[in-house]
Design an enzyme around this catalytic site. Structure first.
Site, short mmCIF file in Angstrom:
data_model
loop_
_atom_site.label_atom_id
_atom_site.label_comp_id
_atom_site.label_asym_id
_atom_site.label_seq_id
_atom_site.Cartn_x
_atom_site.Cartn_y
_atom_site.Cartn_z
N GLN A 64 0.94 -1.34 0.08
CA GLN A 64 -0.19 -0.03 0.01
C GLN A 64 0.84 1.23 0.07
OE1 GLN A 64 -3.13 -0.13 -0.17
NE2 GLN A 64 -4.21 1.68 0.38
N VAL A 163 -7.17 1.79 5.79
CA VAL A 163 -6.48 0.99 4.83
C VAL A 163 -6.12 1.41 3.50
CG1 VAL A 163 -6.29 -1.42 4.18
CG2 VAL A 163 -7.49 -0.98 6.25
N GLU A 164 -6.99 2.11 3.00
CA GLU A 164 -6.90 2.52 1.81
C GLU A 164 -6.19 3.94 1.64
OE1 GLU A 164 -7.84 1.51 -1.35
OE2 GLU A 164 -8.88 -0.12 -1.11
N SER A 165 -6.35 4.64 2.43
CA SER A 165 -5.56 6.12 2.24
C SER A 165 -5.34 6.84 3.54
CB SER A 165 -6.39 7.16 1.40
OG SER A 165 -7.89 7.34 2.36
N TYR A 269 -4.27 -7.09 3.14
CA TYR A 269 -5.47 -6.09 2.94
C TYR A 269 -6.67 -6.39 4.04
CZ TYR A 269 -9.01 -2.90 0.89
OH TYR A 269 -10.04 -1.70 0.30
#
Length: 575
Positions: A64, A163-165, A269
């Protein structure tokens, strides 16, 4: 001393011992994706990059952290960042939003799973990370939670943007994913997220949240209500997850998430989200700290009835322009998109004041207007660039059907009320800020893009990597570049910079290479090896490893996707 305080005091030595043992083990943990994400500087996003929702990274692609180009390390509203502390080891009162979030948890509890435990331990070793992220997200959390609850979805989804950003509104990845929900261009368009010069719906907090929840609901129906498979598909794509299930079915193996052969990033993830679930459920048990967020609305969506200069919006709402951009990161320029959406997200306590002020001002004050006299040789494109607008806007404003204009005529041009530097988080200023920051000890060189240039060819010319070149300019490797565009290159030393300057334009031989080189995505087939793929495409094994971040011992597997930079003039008919 009360019995509760007495028992807590008696437990302190044990807690201290446990904390000491934990800290001793922290040094052995690898640097996490989140740690590297937070170390990134805010990026500007190129005009083209903003026209892009998530190609999810190819199987086996980087972490990530390697996907995120643009991350900030501070709460968006410094005036809100007062010190509020929960003593470690004590359960906080359920008078903030986190009690409400816990009440809506419905996903399975896997806190003891061996793939979840390392992510919990990382947060225990880096307690500051979760505190910073939840503080930064505070203005958005109540708004997004209400959208989740309205659809009766698991409230764990509120943690997914961490988690994403890391809840960074301007996060942008090398895979061209943007916003807190990290949509790539194609997926964003599929879910109705408009993307143009003025506006990128993938970064719009309201629009992207609606699209993300639509996408998650659709995936959850596709995978029969299994939220772990749903999350895996959100990251890797439903086709990747479906193929992994079908492969296990053929082999007679279990088809739950934990038994699937999924890309490396997807294997981490879902456990990352499950680790956050455990930490939010019992922060006091894990000795981590959550930023206390009041369980009350912070944001209100306020309707506009046309285009509005964001500096005017800031004045009416009595906010800084930067605050307007932080709450409305979808807007790329100095004003809202003339074609909509016609709304702003504002602090709830400023919404009424703003609406009253907007109703009271003259319609001509919403944006500044300039009467431009056309000079000899000028085109609509020249004029649009000068006034930071678009040709389409000039045509619409002046009732022009084509692009033909004559010297001496006048055009009515909408223009900003402040200089470009006054719009601190516009795409133009974010790009400028990123290009101004370079590695210590290197010299800045500006390259004007010419016909035939590519990131690959420029990296060869200047002796830098494509990753460095794109990072310095706040773009992704897949973004197009156009003639006339200015790119910054940070050269190792003054001597090298002088050599480049003396060399002049890119040699014709290298320009030829740049146009004949094409990027190919190859899906590994059964029986393939790096050697056989290299022979087939006439590239070296070392290059394949470098292009795909593969170590010397890395294995490839059927279905894995590899990026290759192929000389199209040197390929046989069997490719």
């Amino acid at each position: 001393m009360s019995p509760m305080k007495s028992s807590f005091a008696m437990a302190l030595p044990a807690v201290s011992l446990a904390a000491a043992l934990l800290l001793a083990g922290c040094s052995g943990l690898p640097v996490s994706d989140e740690a590297r994400d937070e170390a990134r500087a805010p990026d500007p996003v190129s005009d083209e990059a903003q026209l892009a929702g998530p190609p999810k990274p190819a199987p086996g692609d980087g972490t990530q952290a390697e996907r995120l180009l643009s991350l900030e390390d501070s709460a968006p509203f410094p005036d809100l960042a007062v010190t509020r502390h929960i003593p470690v080891g004590e359960a906080p009162e359920n008078n903030d939003i986190w009690g409400r979030v816990r009440a809506g948890f419905t996903m399975p509890d896997y806190r003891h799973h061996p793939r979840v435990q390392p992510h919990i331990q990382w947060h225990q070793c880096r307690q500051d990370f979760l505190h910073r992220v939840t503080a930064r997200a505070e203005p958005l959390l109540h708004y997004i939670l209400e959208e989740i609850e309205a659809r009766e979805l698991p409230t764990e989804l509120l943690l997914l943007p961490i988690v994403e950003s890391a809840y960074l509104p301007f996060a942008y990845s090398p895979g061209r994913a943007a916003g807190i929900w990290q949509f790539i261009p194609s997926t964003g368009r599929h879910f109705g997220l408009k993307q143009n010069w003025w506006y990128d719906g993938r970064r719009d907090i309201h629009a992207s949240t609606q699209a993300a929840l639509d996408y998650l609901q659709q995936l959850n129906q596709r995978f029969d209500g299994d939220w772990l498979l749903t999350l895996a598909a959100y990251n890797a794509g439903q086709g990747t997850v479906s193929r992994a299930i079908q492969r296990n079915e053929r082999l007679g193996r279990p088809t739950d998430y934990w038994h699937l052969d999924l890309p490396r990033e997807t294997r981490h993830y879902v456990p990352k989200l499950l680790a956050l679930q455990a930490l939010v459920e019992n922060p006091w048990a894990y000795h981590v700290e959550l930023w206390p967020v009041p369980d009350e609305p912070y944001l209100e969506r306020v309707a506009l009835d046309g285009q509005l200069d964001l500096a005017v919006a800031a004045r009416l709402a009595e906010l800084d322009v930067e605050d307007i951009y932080q709450l409305n990161p979808g807007f790329n320029r100095w004003a809202t998109d003339p074609e909509g959406p016609h709304y702003l997200l504002l602090p709830a306590d400023r919404a009424e004041r703003f609406s009253e002020g907007l109703a009271a001002i003259d319609p001509g004050e919403r944006v500044a207007w300039h009467r431009h006299r056309i000079q000899t040789g000028e085109t609509l494109s020249h004029i649009a660039t000068r006034y930071r607008t678009t040709v389409a806007m000039l045509q619409q404003t002046n009732n022009l059907r084509g692009t033909n204009i004559r010297a001496g005529q006048h055009l009515l041009v909408p223009s900003a009320t402040r200089p470009s530097s006054g719009y601190t988080l516009s795409a133009e200023q974010r790009r400028s800020n990123t290009q101004a920051r370079g590695p210590a000890g290197r010299q800045r060189h500006e390259h004007v893009v010419r016909q035939g240039d590519s990131f690959w060819a420029l990296s060869r010319r200047y002796g830098v990597t494509v990753a460095e070149l794109t990072r310095w300019n706040g773009v992704a490797p897949g973004d197009p570049i156009r003639p006339g565009q200015r790119l910054v290159v940070w050269l190792p030393d003054g001597e090298r910079a002088a050599e480049v300057a003396a060399a002049g334009p890119m040699p014709a031989s290298l320009q030829h290479v740049s146009t004949r080189r094409q990027t190919v995505t190859y899906s590994v087939r059964r029986g393939d090896s790096l050697h056989s793929i290299g022979q087939r495409f006439r590239v070296s094994v070392a290059d394949i490893r470098r292009w795909n971040n593969l170590g010397n011992g890395s294995l490839i597997r059927p279905g894995q996707r590899l990026t290759l930079h192929v000389d199209v003039t040197n390929q046989g008919s069997g490719t």
